[in-house]
Design a protein around this motif. Structure first.
Motif, PDB file in Angstrom:
ATOM      1  N   ALA A  34       0.829  -1.198   0.000  1.00 33.20           N
ATOM      2  CA  ALA A  34       0.000   0.000   0.000  1.00 33.20           C
ATOM      3  C   ALA A  34       0.864   1.249   0.000  1.00 33.20           C
ATOM      4  O   ALA A  34       0.564   2.225  -0.693  1.00 33.20           O
ATOM      5  CB  ALA A  34      -0.926  -0.003   1.207  1.00 33.20           C
ATOM      6  N   VAL A  35       1.949   1.222   0.766  1.00 35.22           N
ATOM      7  CA  VAL A  35       2.840   2.383   0.819  1.00 35.22           C
ATOM      8  C   VAL A  35       3.391   2.658  -0.571  1.00 35.22           C
ATOM      9  O   VAL A  35       3.363   3.780  -1.066  1.00 35.22           O
ATOM     10  CB  VAL A  35       3.996   2.126   1.815  1.00 35.22           C
ATOM     11  CG1 VAL A  35       5.094   3.150   1.635  1.00 35.22           C
ATOM     12  CG2 VAL A  35       3.466   2.159   3.234  1.00 35.22           C
ATOM     13  N   ILE A  36       3.869   1.589  -1.219  1.00 35.29           N
ATOM     14  CA  ILE A  36       4.466   1.757  -2.538  1.00 35.29           C
ATOM     15  C   ILE A  36       3.430   2.222  -3.560  1.00 35.29           C
ATOM     16  O   ILE A  36       3.676   3.115  -4.361  1.00 35.29           O
ATOM     17  CB  ILE A  36       5.153   0.451  -2.991  1.00 35.29           C
ATOM     18  CG1 ILE A  36       6.388   0.224  -2.135  1.00 35.29           C
ATOM     19  CG2 ILE A  36       5.525   0.517  -4.454  1.00 35.29           C
ATOM     20  CD1 ILE A  36       7.047  -1.106  -2.351  1.00 35.29           C
ATOM     21  N   PHE A  37       2.241   1.641  -3.460  1.00 31.57           N
ATOM     22  CA  PHE A  37       1.222   2.051  -4.423  1.00 31.57           C
ATOM     23  C   PHE A  37       0.731   3.465  -4.145  1.00 31.57           C
ATOM     24  O   PHE A  37       0.633   4.299  -5.041  1.00 31.57           O
ATOM     25  CB  PHE A  37       0.043   1.078  -4.427  1.00 31.57           C
ATOM     26  CG  PHE A  37      -0.976   1.440  -5.468  1.00 31.57           C
ATOM     27  CD1 PHE A  37      -0.776   1.079  -6.785  1.00 31.57           C
ATOM     28  CD2 PHE A  37      -2.097   2.184  -5.145  1.00 31.57           C
ATOM     29  CE1 PHE A  37      -1.679   1.442  -7.761  1.00 31.57           C
ATOM     30  CE2 PHE A  37      -3.016   2.551  -6.116  1.00 31.57           C
ATOM     31  CZ  PHE A  37      -2.801   2.175  -7.429  1.00 31.57           C
ATOM     32  N   GLY A  38       0.473   3.725  -2.872  1.00 31.47           N
ATOM     33  CA  GLY A  38      -0.091   5.018  -2.503  1.00 31.47           C
ATOM     34  C   GLY A  38       0.833   6.167  -2.846  1.00 31.47           C
ATOM     35  O   GLY A  38       0.383   7.230  -3.274  1.00 31.47           O
ATOM     36  N   LEU A  39       2.127   5.970  -2.671  1.00 26.18           N
ATOM     37  CA  LEU A  39       3.048   7.075  -2.838  1.00 26.18           C
ATOM     38  C   LEU A  39       3.707   7.094  -4.208  1.00 26.18           C
ATOM     39  O   LEU A  39       4.266   8.086  -4.614  1.00 26.18           O
ATOM     40  CB  LEU A  39       4.108   7.049  -1.735  1.00 26.18           C
ATOM     41  CG  LEU A  39       3.489   7.122  -0.328  1.00 26.18           C
ATOM     42  CD1 LEU A  39       4.545   6.917   0.728  1.00 26.18           C
ATOM     43  CD2 LEU A  39       2.791   8.459  -0.118  1.00 26.18           C
ATOM     44  N   MET A  40       3.711   5.979  -4.893  1.00 31.24           N
ATOM     45  CA  MET A  40       4.426   5.942  -6.167  1.00 31.24           C
ATOM     46  C   MET A  40       3.555   5.503  -7.332  1.00 31.24           C
ATOM     47  O   MET A  40       4.027   5.471  -8.466  1.00 31.24           O
ATOM     48  CB  MET A  40       5.606   4.962  -6.080  1.00 31.24           C
ATOM     49  CG  MET A  40       6.575   5.287  -4.984  1.00 31.24           C
ATOM     50  SD  MET A  40       7.742   3.938  -4.770  1.00 31.24           S
ATOM     51  CE  MET A  40       8.447   3.857  -6.405  1.00 31.24           C
ATOM     52  N   ASP A  41       2.314   5.108  -7.035  1.00 36.27           N
ATOM     53  CA  ASP A  41       1.444   4.574  -8.080  1.00 36.27           C
ATOM     54  C   ASP A  41       2.094   3.392  -8.792  1.00 36.27           C
ATOM     55  O   ASP A  41       1.980   3.230 -10.001  1.00 36.27           O
ATOM     56  CB  ASP A  41       1.103   5.656  -9.112  1.00 36.27           C
ATOM     57  CG  ASP A  41      -0.179   6.367  -8.726  1.00 36.27           C
ATOM     58  OD1 ASP A  41      -0.979   5.733  -7.999  1.00 36.27           O
ATOM     59  OD2 ASP A  41      -0.366   7.522  -9.118  1.00 36.27           O
TER      60      ASP A  41
END
Lengths: 295, 397
Positions: A34-41
């Motif tokens: 989620a962190v990677i997706f949320g911040l980096m798409d």
């Protein structure tokens, strides 16, 4: 013995507790995604491979360097984070601004590669890894025996989840990151090295997967395929929670652990499917997921 | 691609395809789990063992080269069946060697029968393969759930484990194993108090352990295999199940004991058709295998070797690869090799040979790496596999 829905209460209590333990794991694993997706798409399909590497490194540390669990609890996530950093710097960065499907393909390919390498060296049988002596005991709760290690793993996961949430939602660094997601060039204009921040975020997300791997090593067999067995479920959890929502990942991870546990008591064959049923229901009612924001 | 190139490419492909059809070589098609939960017990190790057999046979039979083709069925019956059909109808495969997973074996058997080619099952264990669903072309070579259950369950009951709870892998094999074991338990004066079905490849068995404990049974019967059995044994130790219950592994392989470790596995009873250190001949073969694979062979991998050797001997004796004639030859054969002594086939296709009841050594008893089993009892073949009538195969009448 008292019963509830035809199931002994002690058994139900035990399942709830185990569900929480599993849920804490799910939460930590989905958190990294989620962190990677949320911040980096970026949809990081290699997350399962990073998880597996965390566990494999832990086993290898003990096998080749006689480093105990506590050392590896520190070292393995760092190593996995380093791998993540390299992946971002050398490969993913070149795909910025392109359709996310390219990143997905790249990380999927990486997963196959990493798994293949470990498989050719260690086979698929799985290597045993014992909990550290300090946590080798079993807690007699009256209604069940709970291995001390499970308690430790659950507390550690919850702590990490809480820490990550605070980091992203409550600190200045987190604010930069969230701002960068909205408008990278504006953040850059304020003198913040955003590409560095992105690289560190990816490394952090990977390290979380690595840490989950270390914590999982004494519980399930350490094997090159342990990641791919879990990753689909973890993806489903992230989708249920709302892609990119940190709180969503934590809450739905925990909830799924408990629901899965209960499914095992009432109708075991459905326990592996229940997550997908849930996902379908949530997506019908709230297409952005439980905590997701419509874009 | 330009039209000319396209035609050339097509021509080449067709040419290659025709060559493949020419039947120059004797082809063995090995369809098994090469990468999943069962691949450690058969998989790539089985492939290495088959190559050893081809090599030991001299690389050719009837003046034709022996060729091995393999396929990873990923534990999916539909994939296995489709590939079996392709092997037999298009690639000219002469014998199918069926690896692990009974669901895949049951799907492949009728196809082999349709093309009249021998289908030798080594890895799969469901007794129905040579029972209700037997065919004149199916051979069950190494073991089956009946023999495992009779061996292990009756031994555990003899040692006082009367009430049983089963943890069962949720598909053909697990259910067959549980059924067979339950029959033995009931027949020997024991009682089955409950069971739970776990999906294949589940890594978390903790909640099943709680259910097992809540049942208050004396014995936890593990009707599963491979990675499933490993995780179950490990977690049974962690959750204190081993304090209140005895574990009975109904299908355990050497690699399982290796990956679980002796501290957790010691004292387990298990039934096996073969153990690497059972005699000088098996030991010599196992050491050759070890040099290649860096692990001692399981009874499936050794069985793959023996099965291919037996098949090739039958081809040589029959002077043809015609499936029906080779099967007739195999039915006459007595198998004496590193795997079995005096092995012979029933009309149903079931190979009858001795089975061994083993107990896992304690860490103190184990003298060298991979020294894991001590022999408790040799079970004569007919006793182990039970009466033919119980299988219900139409070929037995």
């Amino acid at each position: 013995m008292t019963e509830l829905f035809g199931v002994p209460v002690a058994l139900l209590l035990g399942q709830l507790l185990l569900g929480l333990v599993n849920g804490a794991f799910y939460a930590m694993l989905s958190l990294g995604l989620a962190v990677i997706f949320g911040l980096m798409d970026e949809v990081n399909f290699a997350h399962g491979a990073f998880f597996m590497m965390g566990a494999m490194f832990t086993w290898m540390g003990g096998q080749y360097f006689h480093l105990n669990f506590w050392w590896m609890l520190l070292l393995a996530p760092l190593l996995v984070g380093l791998v993540g950093m390299l992946v971002e710097r050398l490969m993913l960065r070149r795909l910025r601004g392109m359709d996310p499907i390219y990143g997905l393909l790249l990380t999927f390919g990486l997963t196959l590669l990493i798994e293949g390498v470990f498989r050719s060296f260690y086979g698929v049988a799985g290597e045993p890894y014992s909990p550290p002596d300090l946590l080798g005991g079993t807690l007699d709760l009256g209604f069940m025996y709970l291995p001390l290690y499970y308690v430790f793993a659950m507390l550690a996961s919850l702590l990490v989840c809480l820490g990550t949430w605070l980091l992203i939602e409550r600190t200045k660094l987190g604010a930069y990151l969230r701002a960068g997601t909205e408008n990278p060039s504006l953040v850059q204009a304020f003198g913040i090295n955003f590409p560095l921040l992105v690289m560190l975020t990816f490394a952090f997300g990977s390290a979380l997967a690595g840490l989950a791997g270390v914590l999982a090593a004494p519980i399930i067999q350490v094997s090159p395929l342990m990641g791919s067995n879990l990753i689909i479920v973890v993806f489903a959890i992230v989708v249920i929670g709302g892609m990119g929502s940190v709180m969503g990942a934590i809450v739905s991870g925990l909830a799924l652990g408990v629901i899965e546990g209960l499914a095992k008591v009432f109708y075991s064959p459905i326990s592996t499917t229940v997550v997908f049923i849930l996902m379908a229901v949530v997506l019908t009612v709230r297409p952005a997921g439980l905590f997701g924001k419509e874009k | 691609m330009k039209p000319k190139q396209l035609i050339l490419a097509l021509a080449l492909t067709l040419g290659a395809a025709t060559l493949a059809h020419a039947g120059d070589s004797v082809k063995i098609g090995y369809i098994t789990d090469l990468s999943g939960v069962y691949s450690a017990v058969d998989g790539p190790g089985g492939e290495a063992a088959i190559k050893m057999a081809i090599h030991d046979f001299g690389g050719s039979v009837l003046g034709r080269k022996i060729e091995l083709m393999d396929f990873d069925h990923q534990n999916k019956a539909d994939l296995a069946a489709a590939k079996a059909k392709e092997y037999l109808s298009q690639d000219g495969v002469d014998m199918l060697l069926g690896g692990t997973n009974s669901a895949t074996a049951l799907a492949m058997a009728p196809i082999a029968a349709q093309y009249k080619k021998p289908f030798i099952v080594v890895g799969a264990g469901a007794s129905s393969i040579v029972g209700k669903q037997c065919t004149p072309y199916t051979v069950m070579y190494a073991y089956n759930t009946t023999a495992l259950a009779r061996g292990t369950a009756s031994a555990v009951i003899k040692h006082g484990g009367k009430s049983w709870y089963f943890l069962t892998a949720d598909y053909a094999f697990g259910k067959s194993l549980e059924d067979e074991a339950a029959k033995v338990v009931n027949a020997d004066g024991g009682k089955v108090v409950g069971q739970v079905l776990a999906p294949l490849g589940a890594s978390d068995f903790s909640s099943y352990m709680l259910q097992a404990q809540a049942s208050k049974a004396q014995v936890l019967g593990l009707a599963n295999a491979g990675g499933d059995a490993d995780n179950a044994i490990k977690q049974a130790n962690q959750f204190g199940v081993t304090k209140s219950m005895k574990l009975a592994g109904l299908l355990l392989f050497l690699t399982d004991i290796h990956s679980v470790g002796l501290p957790a596995a010691q004292g387990l009873y298990l039934t096996t058709p073969w153990y690497w250190n059972q005699n000088a001949q098996s030991r010599a073969w196992a050491e050759r295998y070890f040099k290649q694979m860096k692990a001692m062979p399981t009874f499936l991998q050794a069985g793959d070797y023996s099965a291919v050797m037996s098949y090739l001997k039958a081809v040589k004796a029959a002077g043809t690869t015609d499936g029906t004639k080779v099967m007739a030859e195999m039915r006459k054969m007595k198998v004496n090799d590193m795997y079995m002594h005096g092995g012979s086939m029933r009309p149903s296709g079931l190979m009858i040979h001795d089975m061994y009841l083993m107990q896992v050594k304690t860490p103190a008893e184990s003298k060298e790496p991979w020294d894991y089993y001590k022999l408790v009892q040799t079970i004569p073949g007919n006793e182990a596999f039970g009466p033919a009538a119980a299988y219900g195969c139409s070929l037995e009448k």
